[in-house]
Design an enzyme around this catalytic site. Structure first.
Site, PDB file in Angstrom:
ATOM      1  N   SER A   1       3.642  -1.995   4.111  1.00 53.37           N
ATOM      2  CA  SER A   1       3.189  -1.310   4.187  1.00 53.37           C
ATOM      3  C   SER A   1       4.077  -0.516   3.321  1.00 53.37           C
ATOM      4  O   SER A   1       5.718  -0.925   3.280  1.00 53.37           O
ATOM      5  CB  SER A   1       3.558   0.220   5.484  1.00 53.37           C
ATOM      6  OG  SER A   1       4.489  -0.377   5.998  1.00 53.37           O
ATOM      7  N   ASP A   2       4.267   0.497   2.178  1.00 56.35           N
ATOM      8  CA  ASP A   2       5.592   1.684   1.813  1.00 56.35           C
ATOM      9  C   ASP A   2       6.437   1.416   3.023  1.00 56.35           C
ATOM     10  O   ASP A   2       5.778   2.462   3.884  1.00 56.35           O
ATOM     11  CB  ASP A   2       5.273   2.801   1.248  1.00 56.35           C
ATOM     12  CG  ASP A   2       6.217   3.287  -0.279  1.00 56.35           C
ATOM     13  OD1 ASP A   2       7.295   2.833   0.386  1.00 56.35           O
ATOM     14  OD2 ASP A   2       6.190   4.094  -1.006  1.00 56.35           O
ATOM     15  N   CYS A   3       7.459   2.356   2.919  1.00 56.96           N
ATOM     16  CA  CYS A   3       8.113   2.417   4.191  1.00 56.96           C
ATOM     17  C   CYS A   3       7.993   3.207   5.135  1.00 56.96           C
ATOM     18  O   CYS A   3       7.973   4.717   4.423  1.00 56.96           O
ATOM     19  CB  CYS A   3       9.985   2.706   3.468  1.00 56.96           C
ATOM     20  SG  CYS A   3      10.409   0.742   3.003  1.00 56.96           S
TER      21      CYS A   3
ATOM     22  N   SER B   1       4.907   3.865   6.205  1.00 55.27           N
ATOM     23  CA  SER B   1       3.580   4.716   5.592  1.00 55.27           C
ATOM     24  C   SER B   1       3.278   4.735   6.984  1.00 55.27           C
ATOM     25  O   SER B   1       1.724   5.757   7.265  1.00 55.27           O
ATOM     26  CB  SER B   1       2.655   3.842   4.433  1.00 55.27           C
ATOM     27  OG  SER B   1       3.429   4.015   3.141  1.00 55.27           O
TER      28      SER B   1
ATOM     29  N   CYS C   1       1.316  -0.843   0.455  1.00 56.62           N
ATOM     30  CA  CYS C   1       0.058   0.294  -0.302  1.00 56.62           C
ATOM     31  C   CYS C   1       1.223   1.157  -0.209  1.00 56.62           C
ATOM     32  O   CYS C   1       1.942   1.255   0.759  1.00 56.62           O
ATOM     33  CB  CYS C   1      -0.651   0.012   1.431  1.00 56.62           C
ATOM     34  SG  CYS C   1      -0.201  -0.550   2.415  1.00 56.62           S
TER      35      CYS C   1
END
Length: 767
Positions: free
Chosen positions: A284-286, A288, A251
């Site tokens: 998650s994107d880092c 996020s 995401c």
């Protein structure tokens, strides 16, 4: 004399014997206290093994496994693991999970994705995935990489200024989805339950802005209609999950309609896992989760943020946030431990499918891969072939190309990218096995006179112009290698316009005016460039776009310039004039045009204005003619039997996709492709459909593509199958996919075939 790539290959072979084997991640057969625990028994079903392991973990241990740098659990014989590795177009050193050096000084660096997409070759995309996963497994076995790769990026290249457009397969949802499924299959292997490596399709969803005009991705709320979500943004992700069986979805940072994607149960739990049936984990994107708490202020407390993310369906946090706040969220009653168990079930299952709980890595499938399997001659040859297939011939006046060995003995090679190496591999790259720059590649065919012309792609002044102009006066042909690099377009950096940077255009025009022989413009870039000046200048005979062509890019460019390779690439994105973006906000997510608000629409599917070069454009050194050998003129669309049909007016006929029997509903065409020219060539055949008129429908949409090699003067027959429900449907304003009843025009090159879709029973459902 050996080439750099040959030297590295020899170096790898010599080092191979000295590479250290990785110790088991878990279930070490030498550890009698843990190796016989039920979760270590390979004979047991994976769900039972995961359940056993979860029952042995404390809550404190569980929450420290919810993040990318997962802790070791020594009492159970489990080592720490770094989940974050990248393999966008080769094993990358972005992310802490991969380390180059020692026995692994480099890895094969394929062309950037936008270039590979220009091949329109799904077989190639899967082959690259297989090579990348071979090298990834080899590095894992040697203790230099992980097994979970957060690649590919399958976002739609919606706006030509996006700095990360280079990472994507372009602007078309079907191309992006086909690329996703193909590359993922190559990465993950074909062993169903077992995974070679675990791929990840990112960034879900409507993510295509980094930093433009003061708006960054951490603060951006993408306001997207249900129609555009279903019709455009979600298509590649759905195909990645359902056709590619990907092991992970990431995401994104942004919000979609006011909700952070990593906290939205409708996106994660309902759509990705529920409707699409993801068999894997959501990451998650880092940072996020930290972003939607600290930057977007979506929740009042960090514990609420942790609870919202996990309850929405997030299984793994790239970042420390869940490790810091999840335990308190459970203690405060915001989250149940069962929710944590659910998240860990998904991540642990993927680790077990990777064989990480099966004892000695060397005894497992792919356990024999090592340094000898990285940067092999075959892998590097595939990188060269991928670069050749991705080069697009945009213009060839008179024609100026291919150059002749006999007539063009001396070539002036000019431009800030003329001797590029690292620039050729774009972003999210690793350390290449070796490089062949354009100057080196051309030097294999002719004597070269090299001048930079500009100190760098910014081309701030004309200090170096005179030497470049003088070189063009002396040479039999002039090749200008211009364009962009990561200082102009990159993650965190969107472009402000579409023109060549600085004084590059001035240099090109002055050199072309002075050139004694033909002038060829070669462009390196991820995004499109408005080169109308060169397109319209008769002194510039040919234009090539090479994207970022990877470690062998210079050899591929030279092979095309001198005709060893007949170009076959097609543009995977529209090239717009500068005026297109002058008053167009990057933050406006609408795909369809809106004359009422002077909004032009986006991508070839919805934009009707002037272009520099259209999506799918690409010339060859030969000529191909299409003839439709066989194709139906009427196709019946059967209803699923659970819905009564009623009458509708002719102008409003359609069938909801979920009311049709879609399983085997395909249209089969046989197309003859004849090469009427004098050179053998590989033809990239694109099939477009124009649906019946209506405000839902795009101008046209790509419904199929195929590659066929046709020797000069001969003909080959190509079979095309078009899935009616997937590719001949349109999406209404409520986000419902429907099949328009009536005439669909199929376009293949200059040939049009009309196909009438009709309901198998009288009347059409209308609700």
């Amino acid at each position: 004399m050996a080439s750099p790539s040959q030297i590295i290959t020899l170096f790898l072979l010599l080092l191979g014997a000295f590479a250290e084997a990785r110790d088991p991640f878990a279930c070490d057969p030498k550890d009698a206290t843990t190796s016989n625990l039920p979760f270590c028994r390979v004979s047991m079903p994976i769900p039972a093994r995961v359940k056993d392991l979860l029952g042995r973990l404390t809550l404190q241990e569980k929450v420290r496994l919810l993040v990318n740098n997962a802790i070791a659990v020594p009492r159970l014989g489990i080592k720490g693991y770094e989940w974050w590795s990248e393999a966008l177009h080769g094993v990358s050193n972005v992310g802490p999970g991969t380390k180059f050096g020692g026995a692994f000084p480099g890895a094969t660096s394929f062309p950037q994705v936008i270039t590979t997409a220009a091949s329109f070759n799904a077989t190639l995309w899967e082959a690259i995935g297989r090579v990348v996963s071979d090298e990834a497994r080899a590095m894992y076995n040697g203790g230099a990489a992980g097994l979970t790769y957060w690649s590919p990026n399958v976002n739609i290249f919606r706006d030509p200024r996006w700095g990360r457009g280079q990472e994507t397969p372009g602007e078309d949802p079907v191309v992006a989805g086909t690329y996703a499924a193909s590359y993922v299959k190559g990465l993950q292997g074909s062993n169903g339950e077992r995974l070679k490596v675990a791929a990840c399709c990112k960034h879900f969803t409507a993510y295509d802005l980094d930093n433009w005009n003061g708006v960054d991705r951490f603060h951006f709320n993408a306001k997207v209609s249900k129609q555009d979500i279903e019709d455009t943004f979600d298509v590649p992700f759905k195909m990645c999950v359902q056709d590619g069986n990907v092991a992970s979805v990431m995401c994104s940072y942004n919000q979609v309609n006011g909700v952070p994607t990593c906290a939205d149960p409708n996106l994660l739990k309902k759509t990705v896992r529920g409707q699409w049936k993801l068999d894997g984990y959501i990451v998650s994107d880092c940072d996020s989760v930290g972003v939607f708490y600290n930057t977007q202020h979506y929740t009042s407390t960090p514990e609420e943020a942790a609870a919202d993310a996990i309850k929405a369906g997030l299984d793994l946090d790239c970042g420390p946030f869940l490790a810091q706040y999840t335990e308190n969220a459970v203690t405060r009653g915001l989250l149940n431990e069962a929710d944590v168990n659910s998240a860990l079930t998904n991540t642990l299952t993927v680790q077990m499918r990777l064989g990480m709980f099966d004892g000695e890595p060397s005894a497992q499938p792919f356990g024999n891969l090592g340094p000898k399997d990285v940067c092999t001659p075959a892998h590097q040859q595939l990188a060269l072939e991928a670069a050749r297939q991705g080069v697009v011939l945009l213009k060839n006046h008179n024609p100026s190309l291919p150059l002749s060995h006999l007539r063009h003995r001396t070539v002036a090679v000019i431009g800030p990218n003329s001797n590029a190496t690292v620039t050729m591999i774009g972003n999210y790259a690793g350390v290449a096995c070796g490089y062949t720059s354009p100057l080196q590649g051309i030097g294999n065919y002719a004597k070269t006179i090299h001048q930079m012309g500009c100190a760098d792609v910014a081309c701030a002044d004309d200090t170096l112009f005179s030497e470049a102009i003088n070189a063009a006066r002396q040479a039999d042909a002039t090749v200008l290698v211009m364009g962009l690099d990561q200082s102009i377009e990159a993650e965190f950096k969107d472009r402000t316009g579409l023109l060549l940077p600085g004084r590059q255009q001035e240099l090109v025009s002055k050199v072309a005016l002075a050139s004694k022989g033909p002038t060829i413009l070669v462009l390196m870039s991820g995004g499109p460039i408005d080169v109308s000046f060169a397109k319209n200048d008769p002194r510039i005979g040919s234009i090539l776009w090479a994207g970022y062509p990877g470690q062998a890019g210079g050899a591929a460019i030279a092979d095309v310039l001198f005709g060893t390779t007949n170009p076959e690439g097609k543009l995977p994105m529209t090239w717009y004039p500068q005026g297109y973006v002058s008053n167009l906000l990057m933050t406006d997510m609408a795909m369809r045009s809106s004359p009422n608000r002077n909004y032009p629409g986006r991508t070839y599917r919805f934009y009707k204005g002037q272009v520099v070069y259209p999506f799918g454009h690409g010339l060859s050194y030969t000529n191909f003619v299409h003839t439709i050998a066989s194709a139906p003129t009427v196709v019946s669309v059967p209803l699923d039997g659970h819905h009564r049909s009623g009458n509708a007016t002719i102008s409003g006929k359609w069938i909801k996709v979920n009311h049709a029997k879609c399983n085997k509903l395909t249209v089969g065409l046989q197309v003859d492709v004849k090469n009427t020219g004098s050179k053998d060539g590989t033809h990239t055949m694109l099939v477009f459909s124009t649906p019946p008129a209506g405000h839902w429908a795009p101008n046209k949409q790509l419904v199929a593509f195929a590659k066929v090699h046709v020797p000069a003067g001969s003909q080959e027959r190509v079979g095309i199958n078009i899935h009616v429900c997937k590719f001949l449907s349109v999406v209404d304003q409520s986000g419902v996919r429907r099949i328009p009843i009536g005439v669909h025009d199929l376009h293949i090159g200059g040939v049009k075939h009309s196909l009438s879709l009709q309901p198998a029973t009288l009347g059409v459902i209308k609700t």
